[in-house]
Write an enzyme that holds these catalytic residues in place. Structure first.
Site, PDB file in Angstrom:
ATOM      1  N   SER A  18       0.638   5.292   8.276  1.00 14.61           N
ATOM      2  CA  SER A  18      -0.544   4.883   7.801  1.00 14.61           C
ATOM      3  C   SER A  18      -1.246   5.920   7.057  1.00 14.61           C
ATOM      4  O   SER A  18      -2.275   5.920   6.657  1.00 14.61           O
ATOM      5  CB  SER A  18      -1.468   4.093   8.629  1.00 14.61           C
ATOM      6  N   LEU A  19      -0.507   7.056   6.313  1.00 20.15           N
ATOM      7  CA  LEU A  19      -1.201   7.957   5.589  1.00 20.15           C
ATOM      8  C   LEU A  19      -1.469   7.471   4.080  1.00 20.15           C
ATOM      9  O   LEU A  19      -1.810   8.243   3.076  1.00 20.15           O
ATOM     10  CB  LEU A  19      -0.588   9.244   5.601  1.00 20.15           C
ATOM     11  N   GLY A  22       2.893   4.612   0.196  1.00 19.53           N
ATOM     12  CA  GLY A  22       3.060   3.381  -0.618  1.00 19.53           C
ATOM     13  C   GLY A  22       1.970   3.724  -1.723  1.00 19.53           C
ATOM     14  O   GLY A  22       2.498   3.736  -2.767  1.00 19.53           O
ATOM     15  N   TYR A  58      -0.097 -10.004  11.251  1.00 21.35           N
ATOM     16  CA  TYR A  58      -0.919  -9.127  12.107  1.00 21.35           C
ATOM     17  C   TYR A  58       0.004  -7.927  12.345  1.00 21.35           C
ATOM     18  O   TYR A  58      -0.574  -6.762  12.780  1.00 21.35           O
ATOM     19  CB  TYR A  58      -1.195  -9.776  13.332  1.00 21.35           C
ATOM     20  N   ASP A  75       3.735  -2.854   0.315  1.00 23.19           N
ATOM     21  CA  ASP A  75       3.795  -1.615  -0.504  1.00 23.19           C
ATOM     22  C   ASP A  75       4.297  -2.136  -1.679  1.00 23.19           C
ATOM     23  O   ASP A  75       3.872  -1.539  -3.173  1.00 23.19           O
ATOM     24  CB  ASP A  75       4.545  -0.555   0.138  1.00 23.19           C
ATOM     25  N   THR A 193      -3.534  23.197   9.984  1.00 20.65           N
ATOM     26  CA  THR A 193      -2.207  22.945   9.111  1.00 20.65           C
ATOM     27  C   THR A 193      -1.226  22.911  10.139  1.00 20.65           C
ATOM     28  O   THR A 193       0.097  22.688   9.575  1.00 20.65           O
ATOM     29  CB  THR A 193      -2.149  24.113   8.231  1.00 20.65           C
ATOM     30  N   LYS A 194      -1.304  23.139  11.169  1.00 19.61           N
ATOM     31  CA  LYS A 194      -0.094  23.212  12.364  1.00 19.61           C
ATOM     32  C   LYS A 194       0.912  21.950  12.286  1.00 19.61           C
ATOM     33  O   LYS A 194       2.056  21.813  11.955  1.00 19.61           O
ATOM     34  CB  LYS A 194      -0.700  23.198  13.664  1.00 19.61           C
ATOM     35  N   CYS A 386      -1.626 -22.035  -2.772  1.00 20.76           N
ATOM     36  CA  CYS A 386      -0.566 -22.527  -1.826  1.00 20.76           C
ATOM     37  C   CYS A 386      -1.142 -23.318  -0.496  1.00 20.76           C
ATOM     38  O   CYS A 386      -1.532 -24.430  -0.931  1.00 20.76           O
ATOM     39  CB  CYS A 386       0.224 -21.351  -1.165  1.00 20.76           C
ATOM     40  N   GLU A 410       3.045 -30.787   7.772  1.00 21.10           N
ATOM     41  CA  GLU A 410       3.225 -29.460   8.421  1.00 21.10           C
ATOM     42  C   GLU A 410       2.128 -29.576   9.465  1.00 21.10           C
ATOM     43  O   GLU A 410       2.389 -28.860  10.465  1.00 21.10           O
ATOM     44  CB  GLU A 410       2.972 -28.411   7.583  1.00 21.10           C
ATOM     45  N   HIS A 514       1.601 -18.456  -5.956  1.00 20.74           N
ATOM     46  CA  HIS A 514       0.809 -17.555  -5.578  1.00 20.74           C
ATOM     47  C   HIS A 514       0.508 -16.549  -6.774  1.00 20.74           C
ATOM     48  O   HIS A 514       1.078 -15.777  -7.065  1.00 20.74           O
ATOM     49  CB  HIS A 514       1.295 -16.586  -4.453  1.00 20.74           C
ATOM     50  N   GLU A 516      -1.683 -14.520  -7.339  1.00 19.78           N
ATOM     51  CA  GLU A 516      -1.932 -13.227  -6.824  1.00 19.78           C
ATOM     52  C   GLU A 516      -1.074 -11.951  -7.042  1.00 19.78           C
ATOM     53  O   GLU A 516      -1.247 -10.797  -7.428  1.00 19.78           O
ATOM     54  CB  GLU A 516      -2.672 -12.989  -5.532  1.00 19.78           C
TER      55      GLU A 516
HETATM   56  N1  GLN Z   1       2.719 -23.529   4.981  1.00 19.85           N
HETATM   57  C1  GLN Z   1       2.680 -24.148   3.582  1.00 19.85           C
HETATM   58  C2  GLN Z   1       4.298 -24.593   3.342  1.00 19.85           C
HETATM   59  O1  GLN Z   1       5.169 -24.046   3.571  1.00 19.85           O
HETATM   60  C3  GLN Z   1       2.064 -23.081   2.439  1.00 19.85           C
HETATM   61  C4  GLN Z   1       2.799 -21.667   2.503  1.00 19.85           C
HETATM   62  C5  GLN Z   1       1.962 -20.991   1.931  1.00 19.85           C
HETATM   63  O2  GLN Z   1       0.607 -21.052   1.846  1.00 19.85           O
HETATM   64  N2  GLN Z   1       2.466 -19.753   1.370  1.00 19.85           N
HETATM   65  O3  GLN Z   1       4.487 -24.912   2.293  1.00 19.85           O
END
Ligand code: GLN
Length: 560
Positions: A18-19, A22, A58, A75, A193-194, A386, A410, A514, A516
């Site tokens: 965790s330094l 990446g 998690y 990363d 520095t060790k 999504c 779902e 997505h 993002e």
């Molecule tokens: N669980 C939902 C699906 O499988 C949405 C998936 C997600 O949000 N990436 O369609």
């Protein structure tokens, strides 16, 4: 075969995890790009999972999805955001993936009766995965980050493979960079520095001599300390870099550049005559990010909010968008299981935007529905990603379109109104790993919609990771109740974007993909950009409201 003589840079880590290996790899990638070279960054992860797709957020943080549909380590998101070069399936390799290929080949009989061993078979496969990146994309530099810490049992085959690698391509085409920690021991008032000494020795014991050492520390290392490290690492002092803590990760390439990292790599190590760096736009972005005054508050309502890395690209896309609009985005992390508690609902009513990110499974789903309802009914800008689109559609179906109990199958396989249902091609699939609809697909953007105003194009490519979709049998009914399907697949078979019309809500948009993952510093994702713009407008409108008394008189607030 590659047309250019690719150089290979290997980044290892020592002392603790965790330094920020990446970020270091990504920063070096940015610097090489700024000197005019093409770069691909690759990460080796020593765990046995074939990819991180089935791991809990998690355990692992976000799963980053590449253009070609690989589920990868977060990363890779840093790599793409820093270098603006798309990663691929070849960019993330796990020990499980390596063993999987070797064992499959063994079962096929490809090894002709040989005993299959870590050396040479596993190490050969690892080296092959490095070469593939160089050969397939004709890049000037391949940067390979080895996950884990030197000394771990799991990392050994990877370290052995990169030790062997220069023998095949020539030592002059390879460089080893080691990232360590120089801790500050408070009661002694000293930097130590060790641990770096030990970790460089550990690397040498394996047969790797680092060419540069990046030292993570809280503050800038003095020349004296750098000289000391240089001495025992048998390196010139300018090969010892102070990778001190910075407030903004995007400033790392600049702090590396100031210490001559790119010059050392190019001129001193590889002997390459390189053009001067072009870091102007990067610097402008970092400066802009440091001078934001206004603040918009966006609630992210999700299940994994205790670990912010679970939504890393979402948070970054919000930041890019905020910087675009000149405002800092303050994220309020809301655990969806707490929505419904009075103080949480009050918080949601007071934010400038509500975002529901991707997710899986039913826990906390009703809280997300409640949060989306607050956004819709209170005119608070909403962005669903999504699962966040499944939430928006289910909420709209239940409370506007007259379909009580509407849900995604779902969450509730018995729902009377399955507004979200499995994609037909998903019905027969039993394996969980790598079997979703994954990667970039074309999205047709329908005219005269918010989506079209955001993208300004009629076809865009966005990345997917899902199994469920809007149910076509209920599409008409949702549409006649006022939900707009502003994005679809080009054949219109799958819904990609839903929204509410402008006269109904200031900004209520959700996407099946997505967005993002494609957001970049200086080039925010269009949907995020418009969402944050709407949140900023919401904030300003609220300030104006507060400043003007109900009868229209100007209050003291306006005079400060
Ligand atoms: N669980 C939902 C699906 O499988 C949405 C998936 C997600 O949000 N990436 O369609």
């Amino acid at each position: 075969m590659s047309q250019v003589e690719t150089r290979f840079i290997f980044i290892t880590g020592g002392v603790v995890s965790s330094l920020g290996k990446g970020i270091a790899a990504a920063s070096i990638g940015r610097l090489l790009r700024s000197r005019g070279f093409s770069v691909q960054i690759q990460k080796f992860d020593p765990y046995i999972n074939v990819d991180p797709g089935t791991m809990s957020p998690y355990q692992h943080g976000e799963v980053f999805v590449t253009e070609d549909g690989a589920e990868t380590d977060l990363d890779l998101g840093h790599y793409e955001r820093f270098t603006d070069a798309n990663a691929s399936r070849a960019s993330n390799v796990t020990a499980g993936g390596i063993y999987n290929s070797v064992i499959r080949r063994e079962r096929r009989g490809d090894y002709l009766g040989a005993t299959v061993q870590v050396v040479p078979h596993i190490t050969d496969e690892i080296k092959q995965r490095i070469r593939v990146v160089a050969d397939s994309s004709d890049v000037d530099f391949v940067i390979t980050e080895i996950g884990g810490t030197v000394g771990d049992i799991e990392s050994l085959p990877f370290l052995e493979a990169i030790r062997q690698f220069p023998v095949e391509v020539g030592r002059r085409r390879c460089m080893f960079i080691h990232l360590t920690l120089v801790p500050y021991i408070g009661h002694a008032g000293e930097l130590k520095t060790k641990p770096t000494q030990h970790s460089v020795n550990e690397l040498r014991r394996i047969g790797i001599n680092p060419d540069m050492v990046l030292c993570r520390s809280e503050s800038v290392l003095s020349t004296e300390i750098r000289k000391k490290i240089a001495l025992f690492a048998s390196l010139p002092v300018n090969a010892i870099i102070s990778a001190y803590d910075v407030a903004d990760v995007y400033s790392c390439p600049l702090t590396f550049h100031e210490q001559g990292v790119d010059d050392f790599i190019l001129a001193e190590h590889f002997g390459i005559d390189a053009p001067a760096p072009d870091l102007d736009s990067w610097k402008a972005f970092v400066d802009r990010a440091a001078s934001l005054t206004a603040e918009v508050r966006i609630a992210i309502v999700g299940k994994y909010v205790r670990l912010e890395d679970a939504y890393l690209s979402v948070a970054e896309a919000l930041r890019h968008s905020g910087i675009h609009h000149g405002c800092r985005v303050k994220i309020e992390w809301v655990d969806s299981e707490t929505v419904g508690e009075p103080q949480v609902d009050a918080l949601l009513r007071g934010v400038d935007g509500i975002l529901i990110p991707g997710g899986f499974g039913g826990r906390g789903f009703e809280g997300k529905i409640a949060a989306a309802r607050i956004a819709r009914e209170s005119g608070i800008p909403y962005l669903g990603v999504c699962l966040g689109m499944h939430v928006a559609v289910s909420e709209f179906a239940r409370h506007v379109a007259g379909m009580p109990g509407a849900n995604s199958t779902e969450m509730d396989p018995e729902t009377p109104y399955p507004v979200i249902d499995l994609l037909p091609e998903q019905r027969e699939i039993a394996d969980m790993g790598g079997t979703m609809r994954l990667g970039a697909d074309p999205v047709k953007i329908h005219p005269d919609t918010r989506a079209h105003a955001a993208y300004g194009e009629s076809v865009v490519y966005e990345r997917h990771r899902h199994r469920y979709e809007v149910n076509n049998h209920l599409r008409k009914r949702l549409e006649s109740a006022g939900l707009v399907f502003s994005g679809t697949t080009p054949d219109e078979r799958l819904v990609e974007i839903t929204e509410l019309p402008r006269d109904v809500h200031p900004f209520y948009v959700a996407s099946q993909f997505h967005p993002e993952f494609k957001s970049r510093p200086g080039r925010p994702s269009p949907l995020f950009r418009e969402f944050v713009g709407a949140a900023e407008a919401h904030r300003r409108a609220r300030l104006d409201e507060q400043a003007v008394a109900p009868d229209g008189e100007i209050t003291a607030a306006q005079f400060g």
